[in-house]
Design a protein around this motif. Structure first.
Motif, short mmCIF file in Angstrom:
data_model
loop_
_atom_site.label_atom_id
_atom_site.label_comp_id
_atom_site.label_asym_id
_atom_site.label_seq_id
_atom_site.Cartn_x
_atom_site.Cartn_y
_atom_site.Cartn_z
N GLU A 190 -17.13 3.08 4.30
CA GLU A 190 -16.80 4.17 5.24
C GLU A 190 -16.90 5.53 4.56
N GLU A 191 -16.52 5.55 3.27
CA GLU A 191 -16.52 6.83 2.56
C GLU A 191 -17.91 7.27 2.11
N ASN A 192 -18.88 6.34 2.12
CA ASN A 192 -20.22 6.65 1.62
C ASN A 192 -21.30 6.33 2.65
N PRO A 193 -21.28 7.03 3.78
CA PRO A 193 -22.21 6.66 4.87
C PRO A 193 -23.68 6.78 4.47
N GLY A 194 -23.99 7.59 3.46
CA GLY A 194 -25.39 7.76 3.07
C GLY A 194 -25.88 6.70 2.09
N ARG A 195 -24.99 5.80 1.66
CA ARG A 195 -25.36 4.79 0.66
C ARG A 195 -25.31 3.40 1.28
N GLU A 196 -25.92 2.45 0.58
CA GLU A 196 -25.87 1.04 1.01
C GLU A 196 -24.78 0.35 0.19
N VAL A 197 -23.72 -0.09 0.83
CA VAL A 197 -22.64 -0.76 0.11
C VAL A 197 -22.79 -2.28 0.25
N VAL A 198 -22.89 -2.96 -0.89
CA VAL A 198 -23.04 -4.41 -0.88
C VAL A 198 -21.84 -5.04 -1.58
N PHE A 199 -21.27 -6.02 -0.94
CA PHE A 199 -20.15 -6.74 -1.55
C PHE A 199 -20.68 -8.03 -2.16
N PHE A 200 -20.40 -8.23 -3.46
CA PHE A 200 -20.82 -9.44 -4.18
C PHE A 200 -19.77 -10.51 -3.90
N ALA A 201 -20.03 -11.34 -2.90
CA ALA A 201 -19.03 -12.33 -2.47
C ALA A 201 -19.17 -13.59 -3.29
N ILE A 202 -18.04 -14.04 -3.81
CA ILE A 202 -18.05 -15.23 -4.65
C ILE A 202 -16.72 -15.94 -4.46
N GLY A 203 -16.73 -17.25 -4.64
CA GLY A 203 -15.46 -17.97 -4.57
C GLY A 203 -15.57 -19.26 -3.78
N PHE A 204 -14.54 -20.08 -3.97
CA PHE A 204 -14.45 -21.32 -3.21
C PHE A 204 -13.84 -21.05 -1.83
#
Ligand code: SF4
Lengths: 380, 77
Positions: free
Chosen positions: A129-143
Motif C-alpha cells: 500500500e505504501e509503495n504503489p509504484g513498485r511491485e511487492v512480492v511476498f516470499f511465501a514459505i511454510g507448512f
C-alpha cells in the motif's frame, strides 16, 4: 507465561522420564521420528535426549520449511529481487539460506536488492500500500501452519484491489513428506531409517487436525502421537509412543488436546482450499521431487502468482556435495556425521540449510548439543 | 519459522484484528482465522495470526495427568 511455564516443570519431566525408563523394554530399540523442526529444537534446547534411556532414540525429520527449500528456489527469489521494480518481502529465517555459489538473500540485499524482512503477511500488505509504484512480492514459505496467513493476505489484497502485489509460493504439505520417508523409491541410494513411531507436529495439526495421520497408522502400522512443543508435552508423547509399541497398537493419539482437534481449524482449511491447489510435484532439499507435496495459487488467482506474473523460470541447482543435509533430513545421518559441521559450517557461515533455521537439526545441535558431545567424549 | 506462542486476547479491533498480551507485552495480530474471538481467550499466535483458541479444560486435564508423575516420584522417595 500461562500455558507454557506449567508445561516445563522439571520435577514432572523427571517423573515422566522415570516412567519411560520403567516401561521401555530394554531388549528392543524404540526409534521415534519427530517430523517437525519445532520438536527438534525443543529436544535440543531442553536436553530431552539425555533423559531418555539408551534404547529410546529420537530421529530428526524433515519438518523445517526453511531447511527443505531447495537452493534453486532461493536463486529464483534472488533473481526476482534483483529486478529494480521489485520489493521482496521475506520471513527473516530465509535471509541466510544458501543458494548457488555462495549466494543468499542477505548478500543480494547487500548488493542493493530491495529485500525487506517481515514478521507477518500483514506487513507485506502494508508495504504494498505504501509503495504503489513498485511491485511487492511476498516470499511465501511454510507448512500447513503458515499457509492460512498467506491465504488471508491474498484475500485482503483482493478486497483492497492491490494491483502491485503478488506471492512467490513455496508452501509444502506434511503428510506427503511423511509418506515419502516411509516409501520413497530412491531410498536405496540414501539409506532408510527404521522408524517405530512418529511424534506428530503440533502447529501443523492445529490447522489440519489429527485425521490426516490415520492413513499412516493404518497403512504402515506406525503409531503417531501429536505432541505440543513444551518439554512435558514431548516427554508425555514419547511415553504414549512407548506404550503403543509395547501393546502392539498403531493408532493416532492426541497429546496436544488443548489446541488440536480431529478436524483442525475449519475456517483456515477453507481459506487455503479456496485459494491454493496441489502442484503435481515439488522439490524438497533432501527428499527430491515429492508428488503432490506443494501448493500453488489457483488459476483464478493467477494475477497474484509471482511465478506467472514475472514468468519466473524453474531453476535446478545441485546441493553442495559435502553437505549432508539430505541424509540428515531423512534421519539417516546426524549433524556430527558431516565433515563440515562446526568447522566450515556454523550458523554464521552456513553451508547448508539445516544450519540456518533454529529448527534445523544442525543449528539445534550447534547451539545446544555440542556440550553433550564433549561430555560424552570425556565420559567414554 | 514455525514458532508459535500462547497469548491472551485483550482487545478486539475492527477488520478482523485484535490485540493480545504476550507476557505483558501488547501486540496487534490478525483474528481472521478464528470465529468469534473474545477478550480473555487464550490463543496460539504464529506469524502475527491467531491459529486456534487454547481449550482451558483440556489444558487442565493434560496437566492433571502429568502431575501424577510428579506425585508418583515423591511417593517413591
Ligand atoms: S553441518 Fe552444514 S554442511 Fe553439514 S549437513 Fe549440516 S548444514 Fe549441511
Amino acid at each position: 507465561m500461562k500455558y507454557a511455564d506449567e508445561f516445563r516443570d522439571k520435577e514432572i519431566a523427571l517423573g515422566l522420564a522415570r516412567a519411560i525408563q520403567a516401561e521401555a523394554n530394554p531388549k528392543r530399540p524404540y526409534r521415534f521420528m519427530e517430523f517437525c523442526g519445532g520438536h527438534t529444537h525443543a529436544i535440543s534446547r531442553y536436553g530431552l535426549e539425555d533423559m531418555l534411556p539408551q534404547n529410546v532414540r529420537m530421529i530428526h525429520g524433515p519438518g523445517c520449511p526453511v531447511c527443505v527449500l531447495p537452493a534453486g528456489r532461493i536463486d529464483m527469489a534472488i533473481r526476482l529481487a534483483e529486478r529494480p521494480e521489485v520489493i521482496l518481502c521475506v520471513y527473516g529465517d530465509l535471509m541466510r539460506v544458501p543458494g548457488s555459489q555462495g549466494g543468499s538473500l542477505l548478500r543480494a540485499k547487500a548488493r542493493g536488492a530491495d529485500i525487506r524482512m517481515v514478521y507477518s503477511t500483514i506487513d507485506a500488505i502494508r508495504i504494498a500500500e505504501e509503495n504503489p509504484g513498485r511491485e511487492v512480492v511476498f516470499f511465501a514459505i511454510g507448512f500447513e501452519t503458515t499457509t492460512p496467513p498467506t491465504a488471508v493476505m491474498i484475500r485482503i489484497a483482493e478486497r483492497k484491489q492491490l494491483e502491485n502485489f503478488s506471492v512467490f509460493c513455496n508452501h509444502v504439505l506434511t503428510p506427503p513428506a511423511m509418506l515419502n520417508i516411509l516409501e520413497s523409491p530412491d531410498i536405496r541410494n540414501i539409506g532408510r531409517v527404521e522408524i517405530d513411531g512418529f511424534v506428530g507436529p503440533a502447529h501443523v495439526s492445529i490447522i489440519i487436525g489429527t485425521a490426516p495421520y490415520e492413513f499412516f497408522s493404518e497403512e504402515f502400522g506406525k503409531p503417531v502421537v501429536i505432541a505440543g512443543f513444551e518439554p512435558l508435552d514431548m516427554m508425555q508423547a514419547i511415553l504414549m509412543l512407548v506404550r503403543q509399541v509395547n501393546e502392539h497398537r498403531h493408532e493416532v493419539e492426541n497429546q496436544y488436546r488443548r489446541a488440536v482437534s480431529r478436524d483442525g481449524n475449519l475456517r483456515a482449511k477453507e481459506e487455503v482450499s479456496d485459494i491454493f491447489e496441489l502442484r503435481d510435484r515439488f522439490e524438497w532439499r533432501g527428499l527430491g521431487l515429492v508428488p503432490y507435496s506443494g501448493l500453488k495459487l489457483k488459476r483464478t488467482y493467477a494475477k497474484y502468482d509471482a511465478e506467472v506474473r514475472f514468468e519466473m523460470n524453474e531453476l535446478k541447482i545441485a546441493d553442495n556435495p559435502a553437505c549432508e543435509c539430505g541424509a540428515i533430513l531423512r534421519g539417516v545421518k546426524k549433524p556430527v556425521d558431516c565433515k563440515l559441521f562446526g568447522t566450515v559450517c556454523t550458523p554464521e557461515t552456513p553451508m547448508g540449510s539445516c544450519m540456518v533455521s533454529s529448527e534445523g537439526a544442525c543449528a539445534a545441535h550447534w547451539t545446544y548439543g555440542r556440550f553433550r558431545d564433549h561430555q560424552q567424549r570425556r565420559a567414554s | 519459522m514455525c514458532l508459535a506462542i500462547p497469548a491472551r486476547v485483550t482487545r478486539i479491533l475492527p477488520d478482523d484484528m485484535a490485540v493480545v498480551s504476550i507476557d505483558g507485552v501488547s501486540k496487534e495480530i490478525s483474528a481472521a482465522l478464528i470465529e468469534n474471538l473474545a477478550v480473555g481467550d487464550y490463543v496460539i499466535i504464529h506469524v502475527g495470526y491467531a491459529l486456534t483458541r487454547i481449550d482451558p479444560d483440556e489444558a487442565e486435564r493434560t496437566l492433571e495427568m502429568m502431575r501424577e508423575f510428579r506425585e508418583g516420584q515423591e511417593a517413591a522417595q
